[in-house]
Design a protein around this motif. Structure first.
Motif, mmCIF file in Angstrom:
data_model
loop_
_atom_site.group_PDB
_atom_site.id
_atom_site.type_symbol
_atom_site.label_atom_id
_atom_site.label_comp_id
_atom_site.label_asym_id
_atom_site.label_seq_id
_atom_site.Cartn_x
_atom_site.Cartn_y
_atom_site.Cartn_z
ATOM 1 N N TYR A 159 0.857 -1.173 0.000
ATOM 2 C CA TYR A 159 0.000 0.000 0.000
ATOM 3 C C TYR A 159 0.898 1.229 0.000
ATOM 4 O O TYR A 159 2.056 1.173 0.441
ATOM 5 C CB TYR A 159 -0.972 0.019 1.179
ATOM 6 C CG TYR A 159 -0.363 -0.052 2.556
ATOM 7 C CD1 TYR A 159 0.100 1.088 3.199
ATOM 8 C CD2 TYR A 159 -0.298 -1.267 3.255
ATOM 9 C CE1 TYR A 159 0.636 1.029 4.475
ATOM 10 C CE2 TYR A 159 0.239 -1.336 4.533
ATOM 11 C CZ TYR A 159 0.701 -0.194 5.142
ATOM 12 O OH TYR A 159 1.234 -0.240 6.407
ATOM 13 N N SER A 160 0.370 2.326 -0.517
ATOM 14 C CA SER A 160 1.187 3.522 -0.720
ATOM 15 C C SER A 160 0.725 4.734 0.064
ATOM 16 O O SER A 160 1.230 5.832 -0.133
ATOM 17 C CB SER A 160 1.229 3.873 -2.215
ATOM 18 O OG SER A 160 1.896 2.868 -2.938
ATOM 19 N N SER A 161 -0.256 4.550 0.957
ATOM 20 C CA SER A 161 -0.715 5.682 1.758
ATOM 21 C C SER A 161 -1.472 5.155 2.963
ATOM 22 O O SER A 161 -1.810 3.969 3.037
ATOM 23 C CB SER A 161 -1.628 6.594 0.932
ATOM 24 O OG SER A 161 -2.793 5.891 0.522
ATOM 25 N N TYR A 162 -1.726 6.040 3.913
ATOM 26 C CA TYR A 162 -2.539 5.676 5.071
ATOM 27 C C TYR A 162 -4.013 5.677 4.692
ATOM 28 O O TYR A 162 -4.435 6.394 3.798
ATOM 29 C CB TYR A 162 -2.316 6.665 6.210
ATOM 30 C CG TYR A 162 -0.927 6.662 6.800
ATOM 31 C CD1 TYR A 162 -0.460 5.551 7.493
ATOM 32 C CD2 TYR A 162 -0.089 7.761 6.665
ATOM 33 C CE1 TYR A 162 0.817 5.541 8.051
ATOM 34 C CE2 TYR A 162 1.183 7.765 7.212
ATOM 35 C CZ TYR A 162 1.626 6.652 7.908
ATOM 36 O OH TYR A 162 2.890 6.646 8.449
ATOM 37 N N GLY A 230 -3.040 4.309 9.946
ATOM 38 C CA GLY A 230 -2.424 5.542 10.415
ATOM 39 C C GLY A 230 -2.274 5.659 11.910
ATOM 40 O O GLY A 230 -1.921 6.730 12.410
ATOM 41 N N VAL A 231 -2.502 4.563 12.649
ATOM 42 C CA VAL A 231 -2.399 4.618 14.107
ATOM 43 C C VAL A 231 -0.993 5.020 14.548
ATOM 44 O O VAL A 231 -0.819 5.695 15.557
ATOM 45 C CB VAL A 231 -2.776 3.243 14.721
ATOM 46 C CG1 VAL A 231 -2.473 3.211 16.209
ATOM 47 C CG2 VAL A 231 -4.243 2.945 14.473
ATOM 48 N N MET A 232 0.018 4.607 13.784
ATOM 49 C CA MET A 232 1.405 4.876 14.179
ATOM 50 C C MET A 232 2.082 5.925 13.304
ATOM 51 O O MET A 232 3.301 6.017 13.266
ATOM 52 C CB MET A 232 2.200 3.570 14.143
ATOM 53 C CG MET A 232 1.601 2.493 15.012
ATOM 54 S SD MET A 232 2.428 0.920 14.810
ATOM 55 C CE MET A 232 1.296 -0.165 15.675
ATOM 56 N N ARG A 233 1.293 6.678 12.538
ATOM 57 C CA ARG A 233 1.893 7.707 11.698
ATOM 58 C C ARG A 233 2.502 8.796 12.563
ATOM 59 O O ARG A 233 2.012 9.053 13.664
ATOM 60 C CB ARG A 233 0.863 8.297 10.729
ATOM 61 C CG ARG A 233 -0.172 9.210 11.376
ATOM 62 C CD ARG A 233 -0.948 10.025 10.383
ATOM 63 N NE ARG A 233 -1.800 9.201 9.544
ATOM 64 C CZ ARG A 233 -2.530 9.673 8.540
ATOM 65 N NH1 ARG A 233 -2.480 10.964 8.262
ATOM 66 N NH2 ARG A 233 -3.299 8.891 7.820
ATOM 67 N N PRO A 234 3.576 9.461 12.153
ATOM 68 C CA PRO A 234 4.299 9.229 10.904
ATOM 69 C C PRO A 234 5.488 8.281 11.067
ATOM 70 O O PRO A 234 6.289 8.141 10.165
ATOM 71 C CB PRO A 234 4.777 10.629 10.552
ATOM 72 C CG PRO A 234 5.095 11.232 11.894
ATOM 73 C CD PRO A 234 4.063 10.666 12.847
ATOM 74 N N MET A 235 5.602 7.664 12.243
ATOM 75 C CA MET A 235 6.779 6.835 12.509
ATOM 76 C C MET A 235 6.767 5.546 11.691
ATOM 77 O O MET A 235 7.812 5.085 11.231
ATOM 78 C CB MET A 235 6.850 6.509 13.999
ATOM 79 C CG MET A 235 7.060 7.727 14.885
ATOM 80 S SD MET A 235 7.132 7.285 16.630
ATOM 81 C CE MET A 235 5.432 6.751 16.911
ATOM 82 N N LYS A 275 8.627 -1.922 11.089
ATOM 83 C CA LYS A 275 8.696 -0.722 10.243
ATOM 84 C C LYS A 275 9.022 -1.051 8.790
ATOM 85 O O LYS A 275 8.693 -0.289 7.887
ATOM 86 C CB LYS A 275 9.721 0.258 10.794
ATOM 87 C CG LYS A 275 11.172 -0.210 10.744
ATOM 88 C CD LYS A 275 12.083 0.881 11.296
ATOM 89 C CE LYS A 275 13.536 0.457 11.263
ATOM 90 N NZ LYS A 275 14.417 1.529 11.793
ATOM 91 N N HIS A 276 9.650 -2.202 8.557
ATOM 92 C CA HIS A 276 9.976 -2.593 7.187
ATOM 93 C C HIS A 276 9.007 -3.634 6.630
ATOM 94 O O HIS A 276 8.752 -3.663 5.430
ATOM 95 C CB HIS A 276 11.400 -3.134 7.117
ATOM 96 C CG HIS A 276 12.450 -2.138 7.494
ATOM 97 N ND1 HIS A 276 12.573 -0.926 6.858
ATOM 98 C CD2 HIS A 276 13.402 -2.165 8.460
ATOM 99 C CE1 HIS A 276 13.577 -0.248 7.394
ATOM 100 N NE2 HIS A 276 14.087 -0.971 8.376
#
Length: 506
Positions: A159-162, A230-235, A275-276
């Motif tokens: 996926y490419s976005s939240y 997006g719960v962990m955005r932007p990390m 994260k990866h």
């Protein structure tokens, strides 16, 4: 008269009447000349200071042109076509750099096998120049396109976005692609823009201290779709596009330098850094520090369920003082016992010797009893809502796998004087409650559990599965092409046990 093969080469890279980058054309001509003593047939300077070149190779030289340079010729034409298409879509801001971009792409595709020593040395610097240039032209994926063209490809999901939940996932089927076999398809060139960047996924190359695993099975965890939401955005994730998933089982196919404990052919189970990610693909790069060998007695599907769910249960119980040698005599409550973590927590609690009380829905009561629970409460009944043990026991340890459905205030009346609760889904509210308990010096503890993956713990779990002491409860299996359906089912919250993605046959 040029021979037929020479004429073919001429037609491959001559573009009568079309102006292209002078820097790129000059470099291309000189590259062929230096490698194969090619002679330019005609050169013309245009009024716009770009160079149109019609070049042919003499018969005796062309007969010895290796296949790698035929690939270069074809790549050059495809690259120029893609760049021209990008310029038509968006005004070119830095035309002087387009030649260097083309040069970088061609150098990259020649790779260590071809090109001069100087070319190989220039590769990384030029690639950065090219990437900036092409991104500004609306063709930022061209470097990726060129790199992928020479690489073996794999199926993947990204996926490419939240936002967008399961609908944001984009599955694709990609065949191995090589220039000499099938060439580049026109749609890749036509769609060479930022939106299509993630549609080509080369098989990753393990770096120093990494291993490449051919994935046989992977499992879905709620953190996968929560992170996408997006719960962990932007990390998190580290970057887009992102290949989700952390739990895999498969076979090692390649190891990086300095890897001593694994070799190609080893069957393994691994946790991939959150994260990866990378689990939802045919191949994934894993860290040996979070990878263990999988014995023949443990299937890929069973193993893929272990990393997040079973390790979370194990960590909660060991933090509560369990040693899994049958010596623990305390009382344990497992809420949400029919979920991925809950099914493992019940079993591990019994291995440790605990008296286990569990909560779940009515339809799953018999299953949880089969897994070893001494008492099972229907969470919808009055007793279940109050978490009252049928035997009147107070709980020394609580594994709260029911997320927000059960709060600390619900559990506190049933806790032993020194009871400890491990909250598996931390939130600002639960964190605040935890701090208050610490500040008040309460003997009852409310701890937020953050997973810490260690190979020795994963190895212990694999051993329990091998010995028949620990079993994976499989809710459903989905092929890689239907990951979005697996995510949807997970998000609905009614899965019993684990949802597994089957990638390749064992």
């Amino acid at each position: 008269m040029l021979g037929s093969r020479t004429a073919q080469a001429f037609e491959l890279h001559r573009e009568p009447g079309r102006q292209i980058s002078g820097t790129a054309r000059i470099w291309f001509t000189e590259k062929i000349r230096s490698l194969h003593r090619a002679r330019p047939v005609a050169q013309e300077l245009s009024t716009s200071s770009t160079l149109r070149v019609r070049t042919a190779l003499c018969d005796e030289c062309f007969l010895n042109v290796p296949a790698a340079d035929m690939q270069l010729v074809q790549l050059y034409r495809k690259t120029e076509a893609a760049m021209e298409a990008a310029r038509r879509r968006r005004p070119q801001r830095h035309p002087q750099r387009s030649g260097e971009a083309t040069k970088a792409i061609a150098l990259h595709c020649l790779g260590p096998e071809g090109g001069s020593e100087q070319g190989r040395g220039e590769q990384s610097a030029l690639e950065r120049v090219a990437h900036v240039d092409l991104s500004r032209q609306g063709c930022g994926s061209l470097i990726h396109f060129a790199r992928a063209a020479m690489a073996e490809m794999m199926q993947a999901v990204q996926y490419s976005s939240y936002g967008g939940a399961h609908a944001a996932l984009q599955p694709f089927r990609l065949a191995e692609m090589r220039f000499l076999n099938s060439g580049l398809t026109s749609d890749i060139v036509e769609n060479c823009d930022v939106k299509a960047e993630h549609k080509e996924i080369p098989i990753p190359v393990p770096k120093k201290g990494e291993i490449l695993v051919k994935v046989e099975a992977a499992s879905v965890n709620p953190v996968d779709w929560k992170m996408q939401g997006g719960v962990m955005r932007p990390m998190l994730p580290a970057k887009f596009p992102h290949t989700p998933g952390t739990d895999i089982a498969g076979e090692v196919v390649k190891v990086g330098s300095e890897v001593k404990d694994f070799a190609p052919g080893d069957k393994v189970v691994a946790w991939l850094e959150l994260k990866h990610g990378g689990a939802m693909a045919q191949y994934a790069v894993a860290n040996p520090k979070t990878t263990v060998v999988r014995p023949p007695e443990v299937s890929a599907v069973e193993a893929a369920c272990l990393p997040v769910a079973a390790l979370t249960a194990l960590q909660a119980l060991t933090s509560g003082g369990m040693n899994f040698d049958g010596s623990y005599s305390g009382n344990v409550l497992v809420t949400g016992a029919s979920g991925g973590v809950g099914t493992y927590a019940v079993q591990l609690g019994k291995i440790a010797g605990a008296h286990v009380t569990a909560t779940c829905g009515e339809r799953n009561i018999e299953l949880i009893k089969f897994l070893g629970a001494d008492e099972v409460l229907d969470y919808k009944t009055p007793e279940g809502k109050k978490l009252i043990s049928p035997s009147g026991k107070k709980y020394d340890l609580v594994v709260n796998a029911a997320a927000s459905a059960v709060t600390f205030s619900d559990m506190q009346p049933q806790l032993a004087p020194k009871g400890v609760v491990f909250e598996l889904t931390p939130s600002p509210k639960t964190f605040l409650t935890s701090v208050i308990k610490r500040v008040s010096m309460s003997k009852q503890k409310y701890n937020q559990l953050m997973l810490n993956v260690e190979a020795r713990n994963l190895e212990m779990l694999v051993g329990f599965v091998k010995e028949g002491k620990l079993h994976a409860v499989i809710d459903s299996k989905f092929p890689l092409a239907k990951v979005e359906e697996a995510w949807k089912k997970s998000k609905e919250g009614h899965a019993v046990g684990k949802i597994v993605i089957t990638v390749t046959e064992e």
